[in-house]
Motif scaffolding. Structure first.
Motif, mmCIF file in Angstrom:
data_model
loop_
_atom_site.group_PDB
_atom_site.id
_atom_site.type_symbol
_atom_site.label_atom_id
_atom_site.label_comp_id
_atom_site.label_asym_id
_atom_site.label_seq_id
_atom_site.Cartn_x
_atom_site.Cartn_y
_atom_site.Cartn_z
ATOM 1 N N PHE A 22 9.246 42.091 70.381
ATOM 2 C CA PHE A 22 10.090 43.101 69.748
ATOM 3 C C PHE A 22 11.178 42.478 68.880
ATOM 4 C CE2 PHE A 22 8.741 46.034 73.240
ATOM 5 C CZ PHE A 22 8.151 46.961 72.414
ATOM 6 N N ALA A 23 11.487 41.214 69.069
ATOM 7 C CA ALA A 23 12.575 40.568 68.339
ATOM 8 C C ALA A 23 12.205 40.404 66.873
ATOM 9 C CB ALA A 23 12.890 39.214 68.961
ATOM 10 N N ILE A 24 13.184 40.669 66.025
ATOM 11 C CA ILE A 24 12.968 40.474 64.596
ATOM 12 C C ILE A 24 13.169 38.997 64.275
ATOM 13 C CG2 ILE A 24 15.368 40.921 63.928
ATOM 14 C CD1 ILE A 24 14.185 42.465 61.492
ATOM 15 N N LYS A 25 12.506 38.542 63.251
ATOM 16 C CA LYS A 25 12.640 37.156 62.803
ATOM 17 C C LYS A 25 13.287 37.171 61.424
ATOM 18 C CE LYS A 25 8.625 35.621 65.361
ATOM 19 N NZ LYS A 25 7.301 34.994 65.290
ATOM 20 N N CYS A 26 14.247 36.283 61.239
ATOM 21 C CA CYS A 26 14.982 36.220 59.974
ATOM 22 C C CYS A 26 15.041 34.780 59.488
ATOM 23 C CB CYS A 26 16.415 36.723 60.167
ATOM 24 S SG CYS A 26 16.557 38.416 60.758
ATOM 25 N N PHE A 27 15.277 34.636 58.201
ATOM 26 C CA PHE A 27 15.578 33.320 57.663
ATOM 27 C C PHE A 27 17.035 33.031 57.979
ATOM 28 C CE2 PHE A 27 12.034 34.669 54.961
ATOM 29 C CZ PHE A 27 11.198 33.585 55.139
ATOM 30 N N ALA A 35 19.701 23.657 49.478
ATOM 31 C CA ALA A 35 19.520 24.193 48.129
ATOM 32 C C ALA A 35 18.387 25.216 48.060
ATOM 33 C CB ALA A 35 19.262 23.059 47.140
ATOM 34 N N ASP A 36 17.363 25.062 48.904
ATOM 35 C CA ASP A 36 16.230 25.987 48.861
ATOM 36 C C ASP A 36 16.539 27.329 49.515
ATOM 37 O OD1 ASP A 36 16.354 24.921 51.379
ATOM 38 O OD2 ASP A 36 14.224 24.461 51.529
ATOM 39 N N CYS A 37 17.767 27.551 49.936
ATOM 40 C CA CYS A 37 18.184 28.831 50.504
ATOM 41 C C CYS A 37 18.657 29.785 49.407
ATOM 42 C CB CYS A 37 19.305 28.603 51.522
ATOM 43 S SG CYS A 37 19.793 30.075 52.438
ATOM 44 N N ALA A 38 18.948 29.258 48.233
ATOM 45 C CA ALA A 38 19.464 30.074 47.129
ATOM 46 C C ALA A 38 18.353 30.923 46.524
ATOM 47 C CB ALA A 38 20.080 29.167 46.065
ATOM 48 N N VAL A 44 8.707 29.151 51.603
ATOM 49 C CA VAL A 44 7.724 28.180 52.078
ATOM 50 C C VAL A 44 8.431 27.036 52.797
ATOM 51 C CG1 VAL A 44 5.963 26.525 51.343
ATOM 52 C CG2 VAL A 44 6.057 28.794 50.303
ATOM 53 N N THR A 45 9.572 26.609 52.265
ATOM 54 C CA THR A 45 10.290 25.497 52.882
ATOM 55 C C THR A 45 11.228 25.958 53.996
ATOM 56 O OG1 THR A 45 12.011 25.620 51.187
ATOM 57 C CG2 THR A 45 10.190 24.076 50.816
ATOM 58 N N GLN A 46 11.616 27.209 53.985
ATOM 59 C CA GLN A 46 12.448 27.754 55.056
ATOM 60 C C GLN A 46 11.543 28.439 56.076
ATOM 61 O OE1 GLN A 46 15.716 27.487 55.578
ATOM 62 N NE2 GLN A 46 15.949 26.261 53.730
ATOM 63 N N ASN A 116 11.736 39.798 53.532
ATOM 64 C CA ASN A 116 10.966 39.547 52.310
ATOM 65 C C ASN A 116 9.685 38.786 52.637
ATOM 66 O OD1 ASN A 116 12.148 37.129 52.970
ATOM 67 N ND2 ASN A 116 12.792 36.625 50.902
ATOM 68 N N SER A 117 9.206 39.000 53.869
ATOM 69 C CA SER A 117 7.965 38.335 54.272
ATOM 70 C C SER A 117 7.038 39.357 54.914
ATOM 71 C CB SER A 117 8.268 37.188 55.231
ATOM 72 O OG SER A 117 8.775 37.691 56.438
ATOM 73 N N ALA A 118 6.098 38.871 55.709
ATOM 74 C CA ALA A 118 5.098 39.746 56.333
ATOM 75 C C ALA A 118 5.746 40.748 57.276
ATOM 76 C CB ALA A 118 4.090 38.895 57.093
ATOM 77 N N PRO A 119 5.092 41.893 57.498
ATOM 78 C CA PRO A 119 5.627 42.896 58.418
ATOM 79 C C PRO A 119 5.795 42.346 59.828
ATOM 80 C CG PRO A 119 3.807 43.794 57.164
ATOM 81 C CD PRO A 119 3.865 42.312 56.870
#
Length: 144
Positions: A22-27, A35-38, A44-46, A116-119
């Motif tokens: 049930f837990a949501i997953k986030c970046f 830098a790849d967080c911007a 892909v890298t996160q 912004n990823s898979a359901p």
């Protein structure tokens, strides 16, 4: 007594599996250090992080601060316990203008992992639940 311990362990394991599904997953990242967080965000890298059970939303914050004659922009992505979900399932962000040349945009969402990823993986429940129920019934029969 041994059967009771097995039953308790089985129920605790079942609870943990269901809570995890049930837990949501986030970046979770910060562009100051990564830098790849911007934006444009490189998912892909996160990697997605499973949020704590009390955190039901994902948050993205864009901080803009006027420093040395230019806008310094930082992006933060994290799990969140609160926050208002904007229009269009959180795709519309809210803006706040602070004093002394500070602007902040933030968005909250809870409709999918990573916003912004898979359901969200709700299919895990339907796949695991019958197995867990069968295991619980089996253990209960052994206790009798």
């Amino acid at each position: 007594m041994n059967k009771l311990v097995v039953a308790v362990v089985t129920l605790v394991a079942a609870f943990l599996v269901l809570e995890q599904s049930f837990a949501i997953k986030c970046f979770v990242c910060n562009s100051y250090h990564q830098a790849d967080c911007a934006d444009w965000f490189d998912n892909v890298t996160q990697h997605l992080v499973t949020c704590d059970s009390w955190q039901h939303k994902c948050r993205k914050i864009v901080q803009e601060v006027w420093l040395d004659d230019h806008w310094d922009i930082r992006y933060l992505r994290q799990c969140a316990a609160g926050g208002t979900i904007g229009k269009y399932e959180g795709r519309e962000c809210q803006e706040v203008y602070g004093t002394y040349n500070i602007r902040v945009r933030y968005c909250h969402c809870d409709n999918q992992d990573g916003c912004n990823s898979a359901p969200r993986q709700t299919t895990q429940i339907s796949a695991v639940l019958p197995v867990l129920l069968t295991l619980v019934v089996f253990v209960m029969r052994q206790i009798r």
